[in-house]
Design a protein around this motif. Structure first.
Motif, PDB file in Angstrom:
ATOM      1  N   ALA A 269     -44.585  21.158  71.219  1.00  0.00           N
ATOM      2  CA  ALA A 269     -44.124  19.885  70.578  1.00  0.00           C
ATOM      3  C   ALA A 269     -42.576  20.011  71.179  1.00  0.00           C
ATOM      4  O   ALA A 269     -42.052  18.802  71.224  1.00  0.00           O
ATOM      5  CB  ALA A 269     -44.131  19.972  69.201  1.00  0.00           C
ATOM      6  N   ARG A 270     -41.832  20.994  70.880  1.00  0.00           N
ATOM      7  CA  ARG A 270     -40.634  21.116  71.177  1.00  0.00           C
ATOM      8  C   ARG A 270     -40.004  20.766  72.757  1.00  0.00           C
ATOM      9  O   ARG A 270     -39.289  19.803  73.078  1.00  0.00           O
ATOM     10  CB  ARG A 270     -39.935  22.604  71.201  1.00  0.00           C
ATOM     11  CG  ARG A 270     -38.336  22.810  71.325  1.00  0.00           C
ATOM     12  CD  ARG A 270     -37.902  24.230  71.300  1.00  0.00           C
ATOM     13  NE  ARG A 270     -38.391  24.843  72.457  1.00  0.00           N
ATOM     14  CZ  ARG A 270     -37.817  24.647  73.689  1.00  0.00           C
ATOM     15  NH1 ARG A 270     -36.743  23.798  73.926  1.00  0.00           N
ATOM     16  NH2 ARG A 270     -38.173  25.223  74.840  1.00  0.00           N
ATOM     17  N   LEU A 271     -41.155  21.422  73.772  1.00  0.00           N
ATOM     18  CA  LEU A 271     -40.738  20.824  74.985  1.00  0.00           C
ATOM     19  C   LEU A 271     -41.145  19.455  75.249  1.00  0.00           C
ATOM     20  O   LEU A 271     -40.266  18.779  75.947  1.00  0.00           O
ATOM     21  CB  LEU A 271     -41.634  21.747  76.106  1.00  0.00           C
ATOM     22  CG  LEU A 271     -41.422  23.319  76.221  1.00  0.00           C
ATOM     23  CD1 LEU A 271     -42.479  23.851  76.899  1.00  0.00           C
ATOM     24  CD2 LEU A 271     -39.807  23.396  77.057  1.00  0.00           C
ATOM     25  N   GLU A 272     -42.064  18.841  74.632  1.00  0.00           N
ATOM     26  CA  GLU A 272     -42.529  17.386  74.818  1.00  0.00           C
ATOM     27  C   GLU A 272     -41.168  16.622  74.355  1.00  0.00           C
ATOM     28  O   GLU A 272     -41.040  15.624  75.059  1.00  0.00           O
ATOM     29  CB  GLU A 272     -43.829  17.383  74.176  1.00  0.00           C
ATOM     30  CG  GLU A 272     -44.432  15.968  74.558  1.00  0.00           C
ATOM     31  CD  GLU A 272     -45.895  15.695  74.083  1.00  0.00           C
ATOM     32  OE1 GLU A 272     -46.669  16.004  75.197  1.00  0.00           O
ATOM     33  OE2 GLU A 272     -46.118  15.507  73.005  1.00  0.00           O
ATOM     34  N   LYS A 273     -40.888  17.009  73.167  1.00  0.00           N
ATOM     35  CA  LYS A 273     -39.819  16.211  72.697  1.00  0.00           C
ATOM     36  C   LYS A 273     -38.464  16.099  73.632  1.00  0.00           C
ATOM     37  O   LYS A 273     -37.773  15.255  73.758  1.00  0.00           O
ATOM     38  CB  LYS A 273     -39.372  16.728  71.436  1.00  0.00           C
ATOM     39  CG  LYS A 273     -38.352  15.908  70.537  1.00  0.00           C
ATOM     40  CD  LYS A 273     -38.038  16.351  69.235  1.00  0.00           C
ATOM     41  CE  LYS A 273     -37.145  15.384  68.325  1.00  0.00           C
ATOM     42  NZ  LYS A 273     -35.619  15.911  68.878  1.00  0.00           N
ATOM     43  N   ALA A 274     -38.300  17.566  74.014  1.00  0.00           N
ATOM     44  CA  ALA A 274     -37.148  17.566  74.862  1.00  0.00           C
ATOM     45  C   ALA A 274     -37.345  16.695  76.450  1.00  0.00           C
ATOM     46  O   ALA A 274     -36.359  16.197  76.808  1.00  0.00           O
ATOM     47  CB  ALA A 274     -36.984  18.991  75.414  1.00  0.00           C
ATOM     48  N   PHE A 275     -38.408  16.794  77.106  1.00  0.00           N
ATOM     49  CA  PHE A 275     -38.776  15.844  78.129  1.00  0.00           C
ATOM     50  C   PHE A 275     -38.638  14.464  77.890  1.00  0.00           C
ATOM     51  O   PHE A 275     -37.921  13.888  78.570  1.00  0.00           O
ATOM     52  CB  PHE A 275     -40.024  16.534  78.669  1.00  0.00           C
ATOM     53  CG  PHE A 275     -40.427  17.840  79.112  1.00  0.00           C
ATOM     54  CD1 PHE A 275     -39.149  18.540  79.621  1.00  0.00           C
ATOM     55  CD2 PHE A 275     -41.513  18.649  79.286  1.00  0.00           C
ATOM     56  CE1 PHE A 275     -39.242  19.808  79.873  1.00  0.00           C
ATOM     57  CE2 PHE A 275     -41.478  19.645  79.559  1.00  0.00           C
ATOM     58  CZ  PHE A 275     -40.200  20.437  80.153  1.00  0.00           C
TER      59      PHE A 275
END
Length: 297
Positions: A269-275
């Motif tokens: 979820a953190r990575l998807e939000k960052a992207f």
């Protein structure tokens, strides 16, 4: 019929008086506490010829929100208990004051005054519902109800709230009569629209789900110019935990799917939000588009 039953029937036939108040546990006060408060209010207004009922009460089966709004508008007088400043109560009080109809505000002695409502008189009662003080409260409330109702009937310029601050036109509700068949058709039409929206939402979700595998992140690039998508893909591929990425057209716009090696839902979820934030920042950095970005976040 017994004398008690006769008295109860006469009380139930009094002038309608709406009640707005908490009904479930809040601020250390149990549901039983509010039941006791409701009974106290009911007894107080009954003693002066009024019949109390919660504004959510209707004589027929109907939509509860519509019942509340109609009762807030139609009832000749309403008592609002703002104890603990319950959000629903404060909202319904605001509606009643916007209609500028006769309203009496009460509260317990543990609840402070709200800034906007401090100019309106509050009838106070003890939170512990001590018998002696409750007897006094019931007498004061009954007299207040009777006097307020009488003034509203005899004074053309009567105003609970609005007109003390200037010349305002109170909010109005237009009424339209309809047959039982028309009402049923209206409710069926509303229900069909809701089912249709759910169906379309489910179809869109399934379409995206079919495109993405379980271990892929989904970054919607709906408003991102094509010239930027390759740069976004390079940014995503540069992340250590991304194994691979691909670009796909879903429902007429571009999605970037990225396969992630980390199975932790929090990290994914953190990575998807960052992207997604990177995609947004890239768009906003282009002076041709600026703040018009409407990415699905």
């Amino acid at each position: 019929m017994s004398p008690k039953e006769t008295g109860d029937q006469n009380k139930s036939q009094g002038i309608p008086c709406g009640i707005v108040m908490p009904i479930s546990s809040i601020g250390g006060c149990s549901e039983r506490h509010w039941e006791d408060v409701l009974q106290i209010i009911t007894d107080a207004v009954s003693d002066v010829g009024f019949s109390a009922k919660l504004v959510s009460t209707a004589d027929e089966i109907t939509v509860i929100q519509r019942t509340i709004v109609q009762n807030l508008y139609n009832l000749p007088i309403v008592i609002c208990d703002v104890s603990e400043k319950n959000p629903n109560v404060m909202f319904e009080l605001g509606m009643r004051l916007a209609f500028d109809k006769p309203t009496i505000i009460i509260k317990d002695d543990f609840t402070g005054f709200s800034f906007d409502m401090g100019v309106v008189e509050h009838v106070e009662y003890p939170r512990d519902l001590r018998f002696g003080k409750i007897i006094d409260f019931k007498a004061r409330l009954g007299e207040k109800v009777k006097a307020t109702y009488s003034k509203s009937q005899n004074d053309r310029d009567f105003s609970t709230f609005l007109r003390h601050f200037g010349q305002f036109k109170p909010a109005d509700i237009s009424e339209q009569e309809m047959s039982g068949q028309e009402y049923i058709m209206e409710q069926l039409s509303s229900l069909m629209m809701k089912v249709d929206r759910i169906g379309r939402s489910k179809k869109s979700y399934q379409s995206r789900s079919q495109e993405a595998s379980p271990d892929e992140l989904d970054i919607c690039c709906q408003a991102l110019p094509e010239s930027y998508i390759a740069s976004l893909k390079r940014f995503v591929d540069g992340e250590d935990k991304i194994i691979s990425s691909r670009i796909s057209n879903v429902d007429g716009h571009i999605h970037l799917f990225a396969r992630c090696s980390d199975e932790s839902p929090f990290e994914r979820a953190r990575l998807e939000k960052a992207f997604r934030e990177k995609a947004r920042d890239m768009f906003l950095s282009d002076p041709r588009f600026g703040p018009e970005l409407e990415l699905n976040r």
